[in-house]
Design a protein around this motif. Structure first.
Motif, PDB file in Angstrom:
ATOM      1  N   PRO A  53       0.817  -1.209   0.000  1.00 52.48           N
ATOM      2  CA  PRO A  53       0.000   0.000   0.000  1.00 52.48           C
ATOM      3  C   PRO A  53       0.859   1.270   0.000  1.00 52.48           C
ATOM      4  O   PRO A  53       1.955   1.290   0.556  1.00 52.48           O
ATOM      5  CB  PRO A  53      -0.796  -0.120   1.302  1.00 52.48           C
ATOM      6  N   VAL A  54       0.352   2.283  -0.668  1.00 50.35           N
ATOM      7  CA  VAL A  54       1.080   3.551  -0.781  1.00 50.35           C
ATOM      8  C   VAL A  54       1.134   4.224   0.591  1.00 50.35           C
ATOM      9  O   VAL A  54       0.123   4.290   1.307  1.00 50.35           O
ATOM     10  CB  VAL A  54       0.383   4.490  -1.790  1.00 50.35           C
ATOM     11  N   ARG A  55       2.304   4.704   0.942  1.00 48.37           N
ATOM     12  CA  ARG A  55       2.497   5.428   2.222  1.00 48.37           C
ATOM     13  C   ARG A  55       2.207   6.905   1.968  1.00 48.37           C
ATOM     14  O   ARG A  55       3.115   7.735   1.808  1.00 48.37           O
ATOM     15  CB  ARG A  55       3.902   5.232   2.741  1.00 48.37           C
ATOM     16  N   GLY A  56       0.921   7.201   1.934  1.00 47.20           N
ATOM     17  CA  GLY A  56       0.550   8.598   1.759  1.00 47.20           C
ATOM     18  C   GLY A  56      -0.713   8.733   0.937  1.00 47.20           C
ATOM     19  O   GLY A  56      -1.334   7.738   0.530  1.00 47.20           O
ATOM     20  N   GLY A  57      -1.095   9.966   0.669  1.00 48.40           N
ATOM     21  CA  GLY A  57      -2.317  10.221  -0.095  1.00 48.40           C
ATOM     22  C   GLY A  57      -3.538   9.844   0.731  1.00 48.40           C
ATOM     23  O   GLY A  57      -3.615  10.178   1.928  1.00 48.40           O
ATOM     24  N   ILE A  58      -4.489   9.132   0.098  1.00 46.47           N
ATOM     25  CA  ILE A  58      -5.699   8.699   0.814  1.00 46.47           C
ATOM     26  C   ILE A  58      -5.864   7.194   0.636  1.00 46.47           C
ATOM     27  O   ILE A  58      -6.665   6.728  -0.197  1.00 46.47           O
ATOM     28  CB  ILE A  58      -6.953   9.439   0.326  1.00 46.47           C
ATOM     29  N   PRO A  59      -5.123   6.374   1.359  1.00 48.45           N
ATOM     30  CA  PRO A  59      -5.358   4.918   1.290  1.00 48.45           C
ATOM     31  C   PRO A  59      -6.793   4.587   1.726  1.00 48.45           C
ATOM     32  O   PRO A  59      -7.332   5.190   2.661  1.00 48.45           O
ATOM     33  CB  PRO A  59      -4.339   4.352   2.270  1.00 48.45           C
ATOM     34  N   LEU A  60      -7.407   3.647   1.010  1.00 47.65           N
ATOM     35  CA  LEU A  60      -8.798   3.254   1.290  1.00 47.65           C
ATOM     36  C   LEU A  60      -8.795   2.034   2.202  1.00 47.65           C
ATOM     37  O   LEU A  60      -8.213   0.995   1.876  1.00 47.65           O
ATOM     38  CB  LEU A  60      -9.513   2.939  -0.025  1.00 47.65           C
ATOM     39  N   VAL A  61      -9.432   2.169   3.340  1.00 49.33           N
ATOM     40  CA  VAL A  61      -9.451   1.087   4.336  1.00 49.33           C
ATOM     41  C   VAL A  61     -10.822   0.413   4.300  1.00 49.33           C
ATOM     42  O   VAL A  61     -11.854   1.056   4.500  1.00 49.33           O
ATOM     43  CB  VAL A  61      -9.171   1.655   5.743  1.00 49.33           C
ATOM     44  N   PHE A  62     -10.856  -0.854   3.992  1.00 51.51           N
ATOM     45  CA  PHE A  62     -12.070  -1.683   3.937  1.00 51.51           C
ATOM     46  C   PHE A  62     -11.642  -3.136   3.764  1.00 51.51           C
ATOM     47  O   PHE A  62     -10.642  -3.395   3.056  1.00 51.51           O
ATOM     48  CB  PHE A  62     -12.947  -1.283   2.726  1.00 51.51           C
ATOM     49  N   THR A 165      -6.423   9.601   5.292  1.00 53.19           N
ATOM     50  CA  THR A 165      -5.891  10.792   4.632  1.00 53.19           C
ATOM     51  C   THR A 165      -4.635  11.354   5.298  1.00 53.19           C
ATOM     52  O   THR A 165      -4.645  11.664   6.500  1.00 53.19           O
ATOM     53  CB  THR A 165      -6.973  11.882   4.584  1.00 53.19           C
ATOM     54  N   TYR A 166      -3.586  11.476   4.494  1.00 54.37           N
ATOM     55  CA  TYR A 166      -2.320  12.078   4.938  1.00 54.37           C
ATOM     56  C   TYR A 166      -2.287  13.536   4.460  1.00 54.37           C
ATOM     57  O   TYR A 166      -2.193  13.793   3.262  1.00 54.37           O
ATOM     58  CB  TYR A 166      -1.125  11.354   4.311  1.00 54.37           C
ATOM     59  N   TYR A 167      -2.370  14.480   5.382  1.00 54.96           N
ATOM     60  CA  TYR A 167      -2.295  15.897   5.016  1.00 54.96           C
ATOM     61  C   TYR A 167      -0.846  16.356   5.027  1.00 54.96           C
ATOM     62  O   TYR A 167      -0.099  16.041   5.970  1.00 54.96           O
ATOM     63  CB  TYR A 167      -3.112  16.750   5.995  1.00 54.96           C
ATOM     64  N   LYS A 168      -0.478  17.078   3.971  1.00 61.27           N
ATOM     65  CA  LYS A 168       0.875  17.659   3.920  1.00 61.27           C
ATOM     66  C   LYS A 168       0.915  18.881   4.842  1.00 61.27           C
ATOM     67  O   LYS A 168       0.008  19.727   4.777  1.00 61.27           O
ATOM     68  CB  LYS A 168       1.200  18.080   2.486  1.00 61.27           C
ATOM     69  N   VAL A 169       1.918  18.953   5.695  1.00 59.38           N
ATOM     70  CA  VAL A 169       2.098  20.113   6.575  1.00 59.38           C
ATOM     71  C   VAL A 169       3.333  20.866   6.087  1.00 59.38           C
ATOM     72  O   VAL A 169       4.441  20.318   6.092  1.00 59.38           O
ATOM     73  CB  VAL A 169       2.267  19.687   8.051  1.00 59.38           C
ATOM     74  N   ASN A 170       3.134  22.092   5.664  1.00 59.14           N
ATOM     75  CA  ASN A 170       4.259  22.862   5.133  1.00 59.14           C
ATOM     76  C   ASN A 170       5.161  23.384   6.248  1.00 59.14           C
ATOM     77  O   ASN A 170       4.748  23.468   7.414  1.00 59.14           O
ATOM     78  CB  ASN A 170       3.731  24.050   4.306  1.00 59.14           C
ATOM     79  N   MET A 280       3.714  15.933   8.128  1.00 58.13           N
ATOM     80  CA  MET A 280       2.394  15.347   7.849  1.00 58.13           C
ATOM     81  C   MET A 280       1.571  15.184   9.111  1.00 58.13           C
ATOM     82  O   MET A 280       2.113  15.175  10.230  1.00 58.13           O
ATOM     83  CB  MET A 280       2.540  13.970   7.180  1.00 58.13           C
ATOM     84  N   ILE A 281       0.264  15.082   8.919  1.00 52.35           N
ATOM     85  CA  ILE A 281      -0.645  14.639   9.990  1.00 52.35           C
ATOM     86  C   ILE A 281      -1.766  13.868   9.294  1.00 52.35           C
ATOM     87  O   ILE A 281      -2.263  14.289   8.232  1.00 52.35           O
ATOM     88  CB  ILE A 281      -1.193  15.820  10.818  1.00 52.35           C
ATOM     89  N   CYS A 282      -2.079  12.694   9.850  1.00 49.30           N
ATOM     90  CA  CYS A 282      -3.202  11.926   9.299  1.00 49.30           C
ATOM     91  C   CYS A 282      -4.463  12.271  10.088  1.00 49.30           C
ATOM     92  O   CYS A 282      -4.467  12.216  11.326  1.00 49.30           O
ATOM     93  CB  CYS A 282      -2.931  10.427   9.419  1.00 49.30           C
ATOM     94  N   VAL A 283      -5.506  12.634   9.379  1.00 52.46           N
ATOM     95  CA  VAL A 283      -6.830  12.870   9.971  1.00 52.46           C
ATOM     96  C   VAL A 283      -7.801  12.040   9.134  1.00 52.46           C
ATOM     97  O   VAL A 283      -7.986  12.309   7.947  1.00 52.46           O
ATOM     98  CB  VAL A 283      -7.213  14.356   9.954  1.00 52.46           C
ATOM     99  N   GLU A 284      -8.348  10.986   9.754  1.00 53.94           N
ATOM    100  CA  GLU A 284      -8.946   9.890   8.994  1.00 53.94           C
ATOM    101  C   GLU A 284     -10.406   9.626   9.422  1.00 53.94           C
ATOM    102  O   GLU A 284     -10.643   9.015  10.462  1.00 53.94           O
ATOM    103  CB  GLU A 284      -8.128   8.633   9.219  1.00 53.94           C
TER     104      GLU A 284
END
Ligand code: TA6
Length: 308
Positions: A53-62, A165-170, A280-284
């Motif tokens: 699975p990709v480490r980032g973006g919006i991985p779909l969990v199901f 969802t992985y949000y990019k933090v500048n 980054m911060i994940c808010v899912e």
């Protein structure tokens, strides 16, 4: 196995905004608003060849969040959706918005079904079947990501679903509570997966990152929709709302996970840049209860709207 060459880029001509989606996992990798800022984080060492699975973006969990609930199931953490090759259905680009639709049928799922569970491959002709759809619709400053599940079998099944969802933090500012925070989860019941202890009620203090953070926020009774403000560095924020429904639209309560691996966990992940816990911060948002069941022939959806 789809590799990085199969990544789809869609542009909203009217606004200049764009997205990138990897057919592997149906993983949204990028959302660039009309201002040109990419709001999603993808690790500099992410694997994009479809082998994990990709480490980032919006991985779909199901169909599960986290490890399997039963001691015997061998389904990998977070289920099979993010480990499967999704098929592009349709792309569109109109004055109002642009978007792309992907689909995934259980029969085409090769990785991640595991064994000793209702989804194992040996039970392909069994009573359990499903098809998934991912719709990504976006415009100048908004991206809506919707995962829809249809029970195409003859038996009801329990499920969990989450948009990881992985949000990019500048500005390398993920540990700066003035720049990186989550507001809007007060009153939720917190299960802390790092500091294991009794669940507690979240106060109104903005959530910041100062150590490994891995918390599940479950909504109070009657609160079905998540609505948060996320600090993403450079004095910028992203607003995110999330909603869910199942079985002819009955609202399903949406929980929210906040995750940052911090130093030690980041160093332990080969596909995560060692210092990138600063970025980054994940808010899912997710359907995480143990009691959500989809009836035969019915659909469920999980939708998040990011406004930047
Ligand atoms: O969403 C938080 C979480 O469940 C954490 O416990 C951590 O495991 C994270 O997901 C990443 O999981 P992954 O399987 O992608 O390494």
């Amino acid at each position: 196995m789809p590799d990085a060459d199969t990544i789809r880029t869609v542009t909203h001509t009217a606004s200049g905004a764009s997205i990138q989606v990897h057919p592997y996992g149906g993983t949204v990798l990028s959302y660039k608003s009309s201002a040109g800022r990419d709001h999603l984080f993808v690790s500099e060492t992410a694997i994009l060849d479809g082998s994990k699975p990709v480490r980032g973006g919006i991985p779909l969990v199901f169909p599960i969040f986290g490890p399997p609930g039963s001691a015997t199931s061998t389904m990998p953490q977070h289920g099979f959706a993010r480990r499967s090759t999704w098929v592009v259905g349709r792309e569109y680009d109109t004055a109002e918005s642009a978007g792309i639709i992907f689909g995934l049928n259980l029969k085409d799922v090769e990785q991640g079904r595991g064994e000793q569970n209702i989804w194992e491959k040996e039970k392909t002709a069994g009573p359990y079947d499903c098809s998934l759809e991912l719709t990504v619709d976006f415009s100048a400053t908004t991206m809506t990501t919707t995962m829809t599940v249809k029970n195409t079998g003859v038996a009801a099944f329990p499920f969990q679903a989450l948009l990881h969802t992985y949000y990019k933090v500048n500005g390398n500012a993920a540990l700066n509570k003035d720049q990186c925070f989550v507001k809007g989860l007060e009153g939720y019941t917190v299960t802390d997966k790092v500091i294991e202890g009794a669940p507690y009620a979240a106060d109104s203090e903005p959530i910041g990152i100062s150590s490994e953070t891995d918390r599940v926020y479950a909504p109070p009774a009657g609160k079905d929709v998540v609505a948060v403000t996320i600090g993403v560095g450079d004095n910028e924020t992203v607003s995110m709302t999330a909603s869910a429904g199942a079985n002819d639209g009955a609202a399903v309560p949406v929980s929210c996970v906040v995750w940052n691996p911090y130093k030690i966990k980041a160093a332990g992940m080969a596909d995560f840049g060692t210092e990138q816990y600063h970025d980054m911060i994940c808010v899912e948002p997710g359907i995480l209860g143990d009691d959500t069941v989809l009836e035969p022939g019915k659909e469920a959806f999980l939708k998040q709207v990011m406004s930047v």
